[in-house]
Write a protein that holds these residues in place. Structure first.
Motif, PDB file in Angstrom:
ATOM      1  N   PRO A   1      52.157  33.075  59.743  1.00  0.00           N
ATOM      2  CA  PRO A   1      52.755  34.375  60.053  1.00  0.00           C
ATOM      3  C   PRO A   1      52.054  35.052  61.233  1.00  0.00           C
ATOM      4  CG  PRO A   1      52.135  34.230  57.731  1.00  0.00           C
ATOM      5  CD  PRO A   1      51.589  33.028  58.411  1.00  0.00           C
ATOM      6  N   GLU A   2      52.815  35.839  61.971  1.00  0.00           N
ATOM      7  CA  GLU A   2      52.256  36.584  63.095  1.00  0.00           C
ATOM      8  C   GLU A   2      52.075  38.046  62.704  1.00  0.00           C
ATOM      9  OE1 GLU A   2      54.741  36.073  66.501  1.00  0.00           O
ATOM     10  OE2 GLU A   2      54.135  33.996  66.776  1.00  0.00           O
ATOM     11  N   TYR A   3      50.971  38.607  63.143  1.00  0.00           N
ATOM     12  CA  TYR A   3      50.658  39.997  62.861  1.00  0.00           C
ATOM     13  C   TYR A   3      50.342  40.719  64.160  1.00  0.00           C
ATOM     14  CZ  TYR A   3      50.172  38.524  58.012  1.00  0.00           C
ATOM     15  OH  TYR A   3      50.418  38.027  56.762  1.00  0.00           O
ATOM     16  N   LYS A   4      50.753  41.982  64.243  1.00  0.00           N
ATOM     17  CA  LYS A   4      50.432  42.800  65.407  1.00  0.00           C
ATOM     18  C   LYS A   4      49.256  43.690  65.042  1.00  0.00           C
ATOM     19  CE  LYS A   4      52.209  46.031  68.731  1.00  0.00           C
ATOM     20  NZ  LYS A   4      53.351  46.793  69.221  1.00  0.00           N
ATOM     21  N   VAL A   5      48.288  43.744  65.944  1.00  0.00           N
ATOM     22  CA  VAL A   5      47.108  44.568  65.714  1.00  0.00           C
ATOM     23  C   VAL A   5      47.479  46.015  66.058  1.00  0.00           C
ATOM     24  CG1 VAL A   5      44.701  44.944  66.330  1.00  0.00           C
ATOM     25  CG2 VAL A   5      45.614  42.623  66.312  1.00  0.00           C
ATOM     26  N   ILE A   6      47.323  46.915  65.081  1.00  0.00           N
ATOM     27  CA  ILE A   6      47.691  48.312  65.301  1.00  0.00           C
ATOM     28  C   ILE A   6      46.474  49.222  65.431  1.00  0.00           C
ATOM     29  CG2 ILE A   6      49.982  48.176  64.291  1.00  0.00           C
ATOM     30  CD1 ILE A   6      48.842  49.180  61.670  1.00  0.00           C
ATOM     31  N   GLU A   7      45.316  48.695  65.084  1.00  0.00           N
ATOM     32  CA  GLU A   7      44.082  49.473  65.212  1.00  0.00           C
ATOM     33  C   GLU A   7      42.924  48.518  65.449  1.00  0.00           C
ATOM     34  OE1 GLU A   7      41.329  52.115  62.277  1.00  0.00           O
ATOM     35  OE2 GLU A   7      43.466  52.565  62.260  1.00  0.00           O
ATOM     36  N   ARG A   8      42.044  48.855  66.361  1.00  0.00           N
ATOM     37  CA  ARG A   8      40.896  48.000  66.658  1.00  0.00           C
ATOM     38  C   ARG A   8      40.035  47.835  65.411  1.00  0.00           C
ATOM     39  NH1 ARG A   8      37.750  46.501  71.254  1.00  0.00           N
ATOM     40  NH2 ARG A   8      35.573  46.268  70.667  1.00  0.00           N
ATOM     41  N   GLY A   9      39.597  46.599  65.179  1.00  0.00           N
ATOM     42  CA  GLY A   9      38.767  46.325  64.021  1.00  0.00           C
ATOM     43  C   GLY A   9      38.277  44.891  64.045  1.00  0.00           C
ATOM     44  N   CYS A  10      37.550  44.503  62.999  1.00  0.00           N
ATOM     45  CA  CYS A  10      37.052  43.130  62.924  1.00  0.00           C
ATOM     46  C   CYS A  10      37.156  42.626  61.487  1.00  0.00           C
ATOM     47  CB  CYS A  10      35.617  43.042  63.429  1.00  0.00           C
ATOM     48  SG  CYS A  10      34.438  43.959  62.454  1.00  0.00           S
ATOM     49  N   ASP A  11      37.070  41.291  61.350  1.00  0.00           N
ATOM     50  CA  ASP A  11      37.101  40.697  60.020  1.00  0.00           C
ATOM     51  C   ASP A  11      35.688  40.287  59.609  1.00  0.00           C
ATOM     52  OD1 ASP A  11      36.587  38.379  61.449  1.00  0.00           O
ATOM     53  OD2 ASP A  11      38.568  37.519  61.151  1.00  0.00           O
ATOM     54  N   GLY A  12      35.567  39.687  58.450  1.00  0.00           N
ATOM     55  CA  GLY A  12      34.267  39.292  57.929  1.00  0.00           C
ATOM     56  C   GLY A  12      33.599  38.178  58.713  1.00  0.00           C
ATOM     57  N   ASP A  13      34.376  37.455  59.534  1.00  0.00           N
ATOM     58  CA  ASP A  13      33.832  36.359  60.332  1.00  0.00           C
ATOM     59  C   ASP A  13      33.331  36.833  61.687  1.00  0.00           C
ATOM     60  OD1 ASP A  13      34.516  34.604  58.293  1.00  0.00           O
ATOM     61  OD2 ASP A  13      36.480  34.173  59.164  1.00  0.00           O
ATOM     62  N   GLY A  14      33.473  38.126  61.969  1.00  0.00           N
ATOM     63  CA  GLY A  14      33.003  38.671  63.237  1.00  0.00           C
ATOM     64  C   GLY A  14      34.029  38.649  64.351  1.00  0.00           C
ATOM     65  N   ARG A  15      35.250  38.244  64.047  1.00  0.00           N
ATOM     66  CA  ARG A  15      36.307  38.229  65.060  1.00  0.00           C
ATOM     67  C   ARG A  15      36.817  39.651  65.263  1.00  0.00           C
ATOM     68  NH1 ARG A  15      41.906  34.732  65.162  1.00  0.00           N
ATOM     69  NH2 ARG A  15      42.618  35.613  67.123  1.00  0.00           N
ATOM     70  N   VAL A  16      36.929  40.068  66.522  1.00  0.00           N
ATOM     71  CA  VAL A  16      37.365  41.420  66.856  1.00  0.00           C
ATOM     72  C   VAL A  16      38.843  41.395  67.219  1.00  0.00           C
ATOM     73  CG1 VAL A  16      37.052  43.345  68.461  1.00  0.00           C
ATOM     74  CG2 VAL A  16      35.071  42.057  67.664  1.00  0.00           C
ATOM     75  N   TYR A  17      39.583  42.348  66.683  1.00  0.00           N
ATOM     76  CA  TYR A  17      41.008  42.486  66.953  1.00  0.00           C
ATOM     77  C   TYR A  17      41.222  43.748  67.781  1.00  0.00           C
ATOM     78  CZ  TYR A  17      41.239  39.035  63.276  1.00  0.00           C
ATOM     79  OH  TYR A  17      41.050  37.905  62.529  1.00  0.00           O
ATOM     80  N   VAL A  18      42.000  43.612  68.869  1.00  0.00           N
ATOM     81  CA  VAL A  18      42.221  44.713  69.798  1.00  0.00           C
ATOM     82  C   VAL A  18      43.676  45.166  69.685  1.00  0.00           C
ATOM     83  CG1 VAL A  18      42.124  45.408  72.224  1.00  0.00           C
ATOM     84  CG2 VAL A  18      40.496  43.737  71.333  1.00  0.00           C
ATOM     85  N   GLU A  19      43.896  46.474  69.729  1.00  0.00           N
ATOM     86  CA  GLU A  19      45.231  47.050  69.609  1.00  0.00           C
ATOM     87  C   GLU A  19      46.221  46.391  70.560  1.00  0.00           C
ATOM     88  OE1 GLU A  19      45.458  51.356  69.819  1.00  0.00           O
ATOM     89  OE2 GLU A  19      43.430  51.454  69.027  1.00  0.00           O
ATOM     90  N   GLY A  20      47.432  46.115  70.047  1.00  0.00           N
ATOM     91  CA  GLY A  20      48.496  45.559  70.871  1.00  0.00           C
ATOM     92  C   GLY A  20      48.583  44.044  70.860  1.00  0.00           C
ATOM     93  N   ASP A  21      47.541  43.359  70.454  1.00  0.00           N
ATOM     94  CA  ASP A  21      47.565  41.895  70.407  1.00  0.00           C
ATOM     95  C   ASP A  21      48.440  41.418  69.249  1.00  0.00           C
ATOM     96  OD1 ASP A  21      45.841  41.769  72.515  1.00  0.00           O
ATOM     97  OD2 ASP A  21      44.090  41.154  71.350  1.00  0.00           O
ATOM     98  N   VAL A  22      49.025  40.247  69.402  1.00  0.00           N
ATOM     99  CA  VAL A  22      49.760  39.589  68.320  1.00  0.00           C
ATOM    100  C   VAL A  22      48.982  38.329  67.983  1.00  0.00           C
ATOM    101  CG1 VAL A  22      51.913  38.462  67.657  1.00  0.00           C
ATOM    102  CG2 VAL A  22      51.971  40.515  69.079  1.00  0.00           C
TER     103      VAL A  22
END
Length: 67
Positions: free
Chosen positions: A2-23
């Motif tokens: 599944p694809e998800y759109k990042v709506i708020e900057r954050g990170c997961d437990g593995d240290g991966r950073v998610y930036v707003e607007g990315d899919v």
């Protein structure tokens, strides 16, 4: 996946950073926690992703065969 759109900057437990607007494509178990925290939202579910992949394969075969 599944694809998800990042709506708020954050990170997961593995240290991966998610930036707003990315899919991003995420496994459902990892995405569940990110959805609960409001970092990502579902864009395209598993069925739609599988259907799109199958259609892509069919189209590439048609192009090769000259249809």
């Amino acid at each position: 996946m599944p694809e998800y759109k990042v709506i708020e900057r954050g990170c997961d437990g593995d240290g991966r950073v998610y930036v707003e607007g990315d899919v991003v494509e995420l496994e459902e178990d990892k995405a569940r926690g990110l959805v609960k925290r409001g970092i990502v939202e579902l864009v395209k579910g598993v069925k739609a992703a599988k259907r799109e992949k199958a259609e892509s394969k069919i189209n590439s075969v048609r192009e090769r065969s000259g249809e």
